[in-house]
Design a protein around this motif. Sequence first.
Motif, PDB file in Angstrom:
ATOM      1  N   ASN A 122       0.129  11.596   5.712  1.00 20.19           N
ATOM      2  CA  ASN A 122      -0.577  11.087   6.881  1.00 20.19           C
ATOM      3  C   ASN A 122       0.271  10.023   7.596  1.00 20.19           C
ATOM      4  O   ASN A 122       0.391  10.030   8.819  1.00 20.19           O
ATOM      5  CB  ASN A 122      -1.929  10.507   6.454  1.00 20.19           C
ATOM      6  CG  ASN A 122      -2.790  10.131   7.639  1.00 20.19           C
ATOM      7  OD1 ASN A 122      -2.837  10.832   8.638  1.00 20.19           O
ATOM      8  ND2 ASN A 122      -3.469   9.003   7.532  1.00 20.19           N
ATOM      9  N   TRP A 123       0.865   9.107   6.825  1.00 24.56           N
ATOM     10  CA  TRP A 123       1.719   8.067   7.431  1.00 24.56           C
ATOM     11  C   TRP A 123       2.954   8.684   8.076  1.00 24.56           C
ATOM     12  O   TRP A 123       3.380   8.252   9.142  1.00 24.56           O
ATOM     13  CB  TRP A 123       2.128   7.041   6.379  1.00 24.56           C
ATOM     14  CG  TRP A 123       1.025   6.137   5.933  1.00 24.56           C
ATOM     15  CD1 TRP A 123      -0.007   5.662   6.699  1.00 24.56           C
ATOM     16  CD2 TRP A 123       0.824   5.593   4.632  1.00 24.56           C
ATOM     17  NE1 TRP A 123      -0.825   4.860   5.933  1.00 24.56           N
ATOM     18  CE2 TRP A 123      -0.338   4.793   4.668  1.00 24.56           C
ATOM     19  CE3 TRP A 123       1.519   5.693   3.433  1.00 24.56           C
ATOM     20  CZ2 TRP A 123      -0.812   4.095   3.557  1.00 24.56           C
ATOM     21  CZ3 TRP A 123       1.049   5.016   2.320  1.00 24.56           C
ATOM     22  CH2 TRP A 123      -0.104   4.227   2.392  1.00 24.56           C
ATOM     23  N   ILE A 124       3.517   9.715   7.426  1.00 22.95           N
ATOM     24  CA  ILE A 124       4.681  10.392   8.009  1.00 22.95           C
ATOM     25  C   ILE A 124       4.280  11.046   9.330  1.00 22.95           C
ATOM     26  O   ILE A 124       4.968  10.909  10.346  1.00 22.95           O
ATOM     27  CB  ILE A 124       5.265  11.433   7.025  1.00 22.95           C
ATOM     28  CG1 ILE A 124       5.898  10.707   5.827  1.00 22.95           C
ATOM     29  CG2 ILE A 124       6.289  12.331   7.723  1.00 22.95           C
ATOM     30  CD1 ILE A 124       6.276  11.625   4.671  1.00 22.95           C
ATOM     31  N   ASP A 125       3.143  11.743   9.314  1.00 22.25           N
ATOM     32  CA  ASP A 125       2.663  12.423  10.529  1.00 22.25           C
ATOM     33  C   ASP A 125       2.428  11.441  11.667  1.00 22.25           C
ATOM     34  O   ASP A 125       2.625  11.772  12.840  1.00 22.25           O
ATOM     35  CB  ASP A 125       1.366  13.194  10.246  1.00 22.25           C
ATOM     36  CG  ASP A 125       1.596  14.389   9.328  1.00 22.25           C
ATOM     37  OD1 ASP A 125       2.760  14.799   9.130  1.00 22.25           O
ATOM     38  OD2 ASP A 125       0.593  14.903   8.782  1.00 22.25           O
ATOM     39  N   GLU A 126       1.978  10.232  11.332  1.00 23.31           N
ATOM     40  CA  GLU A 126       1.706   9.216  12.344  1.00 23.31           C
ATOM     41  C   GLU A 126       2.941   8.370  12.656  1.00 23.31           C
ATOM     42  O   GLU A 126       2.851   7.384  13.389  1.00 23.31           O
ATOM     43  CB  GLU A 126       0.555   8.318  11.885  1.00 23.31           C
ATOM     44  CG  GLU A 126      -0.770   9.057  11.805  1.00 23.31           C
ATOM     45  CD  GLU A 126      -1.921   8.158  11.349  1.00 23.31           C
ATOM     46  OE1 GLU A 126      -1.782   6.925  11.411  1.00 23.31           O
ATOM     47  OE2 GLU A 126      -2.951   8.708  10.931  1.00 23.31           O
TER      48      GLU A 126
ATOM     49  N   ASP B 224       0.839  -1.206   0.000  1.00 25.13           N
ATOM     50  CA  ASP B 224       0.000   0.000   0.000  1.00 25.13           C
ATOM     51  C   ASP B 224       0.873   1.255   0.000  1.00 25.13           C
ATOM     52  O   ASP B 224       0.585   2.230  -0.697  1.00 25.13           O
ATOM     53  CB  ASP B 224      -0.920   0.030   1.226  1.00 25.13           C
ATOM     54  CG  ASP B 224      -2.031  -1.020   1.158  1.00 25.13           C
ATOM     55  OD1 ASP B 224      -2.277  -1.574   0.069  1.00 25.13           O
ATOM     56  OD2 ASP B 224      -2.645  -1.287   2.205  1.00 25.13           O
ATOM     57  N   VAL B 225       1.941   1.220   0.803  1.00 24.72           N
ATOM     58  CA  VAL B 225       2.844   2.371   0.880  1.00 24.72           C
ATOM     59  C   VAL B 225       3.540   2.583  -0.465  1.00 24.72           C
ATOM     60  O   VAL B 225       3.630   3.705  -0.961  1.00 24.72           O
ATOM     61  CB  VAL B 225       3.883   2.179   2.009  1.00 24.72           C
ATOM     62  CG1 VAL B 225       4.894   3.333   2.012  1.00 24.72           C
ATOM     63  CG2 VAL B 225       3.191   2.081   3.366  1.00 24.72           C
TER      64      VAL B 225
ATOM     65  N   GLU C  82      -1.981  10.698   1.515  1.00 25.43           N
ATOM     66  CA  GLU C  82      -1.836   9.435   2.238  1.00 25.43           C
ATOM     67  C   GLU C  82      -0.421   9.289   2.796  1.00 25.43           C
ATOM     68  O   GLU C  82      -0.228   8.931   3.955  1.00 25.43           O
ATOM     69  CB  GLU C  82      -2.173   8.260   1.322  1.00 25.43           C
ATOM     70  CG  GLU C  82      -2.372   6.966   2.068  1.00 25.43           C
ATOM     71  CD  GLU C  82      -3.084   5.909   1.227  1.00 25.43           C
ATOM     72  OE1 GLU C  82      -3.691   5.028   1.837  1.00 25.43           O
ATOM     73  OE2 GLU C  82      -3.027   5.972  -0.012  1.00 25.43           O
ATOM     74  N   VAL C  83       0.578   9.600   1.972  1.00 26.48           N
ATOM     75  CA  VAL C  83       1.974   9.495   2.409  1.00 26.48           C
ATOM     76  C   VAL C  83       2.232  10.448   3.575  1.00 26.48           C
ATOM     77  O   VAL C  83       2.842  10.063   4.579  1.00 26.48           O
ATOM     78  CB  VAL C  83       2.936   9.757   1.231  1.00 26.48           C
ATOM     79  CG1 VAL C  83       4.375   9.861   1.713  1.00 26.48           C
ATOM     80  CG2 VAL C  83       2.806   8.655   0.182  1.00 26.48           C
TER      81      VAL C  83
END
Length: 100
Positions: A57-61, A42-43, A54-55
């Motif tokens: 968001n994953w970095i932020d999390e 998915d990444v 989306e990317v």
Amino acid sequence: MTNPNLRAELTENLDEAEWEWLIPHAQRDAVIVVAVGLNILDVGVAIASDNVLEVQNWIDEALIAKPSLDQLGEWNSDRTKRFNTLIVQPFVLVQEKLTA
């Protein structure tokens, strides 16, 4: 709209590697660590299709990140440590394999 063939193409690039083989990529700052539990495919699809939201968001999390100095130190001391890997030019996505 993502390319329907993109996921299939990336699936063919899924591999497994020892840290020893990944060191040159880490030295050129191209390794991205994907958190265990997040689907590496998915990444890869999100990065390859430039899905910025989306990317980000994953970095932020903190679900995807460059390896920390602690991680690099740990992996350099165990160069046979294995990872699931996915090449998405110019990056190499890595995800620690959980030891059974």
